[in-house]
Scaffold this active site. Structure first.
Site, PDB file in Angstrom:
ATOM      1  N   PRO A   1      -4.405  -7.987   5.217  1.00 54.74           N
ATOM      2  CA  PRO A   1      -4.012  -9.015   4.246  1.00 54.74           C
ATOM      3  C   PRO A   1      -5.196  -9.645   3.513  1.00 54.74           C
ATOM      4  O   PRO A   1      -5.020 -10.200   2.426  1.00 54.74           O
ATOM      5  CB  PRO A   1      -3.282 -10.054   5.110  1.00 54.74           C
TER       6      PRO A   1
ATOM      7  N   GLU B   1      -3.751  -9.049  16.112  1.00 57.38           N
ATOM      8  CA  GLU B   1      -4.132 -10.269  15.427  1.00 57.38           C
ATOM      9  C   GLU B   1      -5.216 -10.017  14.386  1.00 57.38           C
ATOM     10  O   GLU B   1      -5.263 -10.661  13.353  1.00 57.38           O
ATOM     11  CB  GLU B   1      -4.629 -11.295  16.460  1.00 57.38           C
TER      12      GLU B   1
ATOM     13  N   ARG C   1       0.125  10.946  -6.234  1.00 57.41           N
ATOM     14  CA  ARG C   1       0.868  11.344  -7.440  1.00 57.41           C
ATOM     15  C   ARG C   1      -0.022  11.452  -8.663  1.00 57.41           C
ATOM     16  O   ARG C   1       0.375  12.026  -9.682  1.00 57.41           O
ATOM     17  CB  ARG C   1       2.014  10.361  -7.690  1.00 57.41           C
TER      18      ARG C   1
ATOM     19  N   ASP D   1       3.039   5.792 -16.953  1.00 57.39           N
ATOM     20  CA  ASP D   1       3.651   4.881 -15.987  1.00 57.39           C
ATOM     21  C   ASP D   1       3.289   3.431 -16.291  1.00 57.39           C
ATOM     22  O   ASP D   1       2.263   3.137 -16.912  1.00 57.39           O
ATOM     23  CB  ASP D   1       3.164   5.192 -14.568  1.00 57.39           C
TER      24      ASP D   1
END
Length: 265
Positions: free
Chosen positions: A103, A130, A168, A183
């Protein structure tokens, strides 16, 4: 390209790596996809890869030894065929990008996907505790990536997202090579609307300009609609984007239309 994932749950990747676009790219030999259980590198009879944090606190912390051992083992294996320089000499194999999914990492974007797609070898590290021992961050990884400002139970799902996004973009993976170029986010804008048969469905018709066969007009319409959609849904993407004078005039029209609409409501 070679992609290795260090995880405690390699079985999570079986379906993803064997299906759809990733599965086809793997079959074609465009990309090598491997999931490795780093518990095999624990170095103790219990297979323990985590421990309590120094200084106290809740949760468990991923130990450095199994991760370092796993990466060093990977680097000791062949990373694919070496290419030859015009002189006939072997070209040096580039060191892999070692990516920690967490994160705290840099937010993953299309620009980052395009950057990683230029690499020969990617190694992803997925934790389930953790946190990671800080020495993994400081002395092993080259990149830390996050797919958003939220917390998941582990790095496996984010790694799958990044791998799909990068794969991709590799030449030969998509049936239509222009797909990745147009895209959303690849051009800096959200993608324009798409239509296919039938021409009319429940009274809703395909825009006439798309049926005209006039490619220049179609391209202009698509550019305008991409600008419209971006301005309506993600105006932040327009900041710092290099726009033509025609783009600016079209955005001004959109803004004026919005003012008129609000006045009528």
């Amino acid at each position: 390209m070679r992609v290795d994932v260090l995880t405690l749950f390699p079985e999570m990747f079986a379906g993803v790596f064997g299906s759809s676009i990733l599965g086809k790219a793997r079959e074609k030999g465009i990309v090598s996809l491997n999931a490795i259980n780093f518990r095999d590198y624990a170095g103790n009879k219990h297979g323990s890869v985590d421990d309590t944090p120094y200084g106290g606190g809740g949760g468990m912390v991923l130990k450095p030894e199994p991760i370092f051992r796993a990466v060093e083992d990977l680097l000791g294996q062949p990373t694919g065929e070496e290419t030859l320089e015009p002189s006939g000499e072997k070209a040096p194999v580039r060191a892999p990008r070692i990516i920690l999914m967490c994160p705290q990492g840099e937010t993953f974007t299309q620009k980052k996907a395009e950057e990683l797609a230029q690499e020969d070898h990617l190694v992803f590290i997925c934790g389930h505790y953790e946190g990671y021992d800080e020495r993994i961050r400081e002395h092993l990884v080259t990149d830390e990536l996050s797919i958003g400002d939220y917390v998941l139970t582990g790095g496996e799902l984010p790694a799958m997202v990044v791998i799909d996004s990068v794969t991709r973009l590799l030449p030969g993976v998509l049936g239509n090579e222009t797909s990745a170029v147009t895209d959303s986010f690849s051009t800096g804008l959200l993608e324009y609307p798409h239509y296919t048969r039938p021409v009319e469905f429940r009274g809703w018709k395909v825009p006439e300009i798309l049926l005209s066969g006039h490619h220049a007009n179609v391209d202009e319409w698509r550019r305008q609609e991409a600008l419209r959609r971006t301005w309506q849904r993600r105006p932040d993407l327009l900041e710092g984007l290099e726009l033509t004078e025609k783009d600016k005039r079209w955005l001004k029209v959109l803004q004026e239309e919005a003012v008129v609409k609000r006045e009528k409501e």
